[in-house]
Write an enzyme that holds these catalytic residues in place. Structure first.
Site, PDB file in Angstrom:
ATOM      1  N   ASP A 179       0.846  -1.202   0.000  1.00 52.40           N
ATOM      2  CA  ASP A 179       0.000   0.000   0.000  1.00 52.40           C
ATOM      3  C   ASP A 179       0.880   1.251   0.000  1.00 52.40           C
ATOM      4  OD1 ASP A 179      -2.391   1.434   0.127  1.00 52.40           O
ATOM      5  OD2 ASP A 179      -2.446   1.405   2.323  1.00 52.40           O
ATOM      6  N   HIS A 180       0.645   2.149  -0.931  1.00 51.03           N
ATOM      7  CA  HIS A 180       1.354   3.434  -1.009  1.00 51.03           C
ATOM      8  C   HIS A 180       2.874   3.261  -1.105  1.00 51.03           C
ATOM      9  CE1 HIS A 180      -2.097   6.064  -0.549  1.00 51.03           C
ATOM     10  NE2 HIS A 180      -2.521   5.306   0.439  1.00 51.03           N
ATOM     11  N   HIS A 214      -7.932  10.076   4.059  1.00 51.18           N
ATOM     12  CA  HIS A 214      -7.222   9.184   4.969  1.00 51.18           C
ATOM     13  C   HIS A 214      -7.439   9.609   6.420  1.00 51.18           C
ATOM     14  CE1 HIS A 214      -4.540   8.239   1.380  1.00 51.18           C
ATOM     15  NE2 HIS A 214      -5.006   7.074   1.759  1.00 51.18           N
TER      16      HIS A 214
END
Length: 309
Positions: free
Chosen positions: A82-83, A180
């Site tokens: 992720d990311h 987020h």
């Protein structure tokens, strides 16, 4: 069954108009709770490792825990970065056995985002690994991802088409109003569904992704605060909006904050009621149960992903 990439998962999800939950993991108890829920619901599953999790737990340890979960349940599970902030990190995770990676170039100029995403895609596809990218910027804070509200930008539909065509990326995270972290909305939550529908129409059959999609479940915020917390009331993404998005081409929905809140609430409650407890199993166990409860609810009642395997 070995780790799977997301290509076939997303094809089925798009055709079935449901979403697959992508849940962030940091330790054994979180993985066990998520996997137990997916196993009971007979749901495919994406387990995500963020920059913070890589620093905290080491991706090799997490990968081995995920492999143990597959051996135990035989579920179709993708292990996803992720990311990923660079080609080098994506490459390292691919070489370490991840079955899916995300390169996040959303803060870069458009052409630079395309260049590096394409580089990741070429390396990953040669290894049978799927790739997610991001176009547009979500506000909020989660691990190393920090974007001020004034710097957030929604995804341009025409740019999304160009980006997908030029990179060959397998899925695209878009910005339509999610955020987020726990503190998502000052006013009433609102997602830009016309924008989502336009992107989906311009990219028929193509899997889209929503980040920052925790609903900040009120019961766990209240429980955290009842046992020594001071988390302000926060509005997350309403679950009916997430269900609607899954019918408009969103095939992957990320959840992290809701898991953190649930586990923290359960642990705080346990320790408040048993202040002399010092056996980690006695408070991590309830935390694991809370994770399972949240994930099972999401799979069954929000993502419509039960009985899909």
């Amino acid at each position: 069954m070995p780790l799977v990439n997301t290509a076939e998962m997303f094809k089925k999800a798009y055709e079935g108009k449901y979403a697959i939950g992508a849940f962030n993991v940091n330790n054994m108890e979180i993985i066990q709770g998520i996997v137990a829920a997916a196993n009971e619901e007979k749901s495919p599953l994406i387990l995500q490792v963020s920059a913070g999790a890589r620093k905290y737990a080491n991706p090799i340890y997490l990968r081995k825990l995920v492999e143990a979960a597959i051996e135990d349940t035989n579920l179709p599970i993708a292990l996803h970065l992720d990311h990923g902030e660079s080609f080098e990190i994506c490459k390292q995770c691919i070489d370490d056995g991840f079955s899916s990676v995300m390169f996040d170039g959303s803060a870069l100029p458009f052409e630079e985002n395309i260049r590096i995403t394409r580089q990741v895609v070429e390396y990953a596809h040669a290894k049978g690994v799927s790739v997610e990218a991001e176009l547009g910027k979500l506000a909020g804070v989660e691990d190393d991802v920090q974007v001020k509200a004034e710097d957030a930008t929604y995804t341009d539909p025409d740019q999304a088409v160009e980006f997908v065509e030029r990179t060959g990326v397998d899925s695209l995270a878009i910005a339509i109003g999610t955020s987020h972290g726990a503190y998502k909305f000052k006013g009433e939550p609102k997602l830009d569904f016309p924008r989502l529908e336009k992107i989906s129409n311009l990219l028929p059959g193509y899997p889209l992704v929503l980040h920052g999609a925790s609903s900040v479940l009120e019961e766990y915020v209240a429980m955290c605060n009842a046992f020594g917390g001071n988390i302000p009331g926060a509005k997350g993404v309403p679950e009916d909006m997430l269900a609607q998005a899954s019918k408009l081409g969103v095939c992957k929905i990320n959840v992290d904050t809701d898991l953190r809140l649930a586990m923290t609430a359960a642990i705080r409650k346990c320790l408040a009621e048993n202040p002399n407890e010092f056996d980690p199993r006695k408070y991590l166990g309830p935390g694991r149960d809370a994770i399972k409860q949240v994930v099972q609810h999401k799979i069954k009642n929000v993502f419509n992903c039960s009985n899909r395997i």
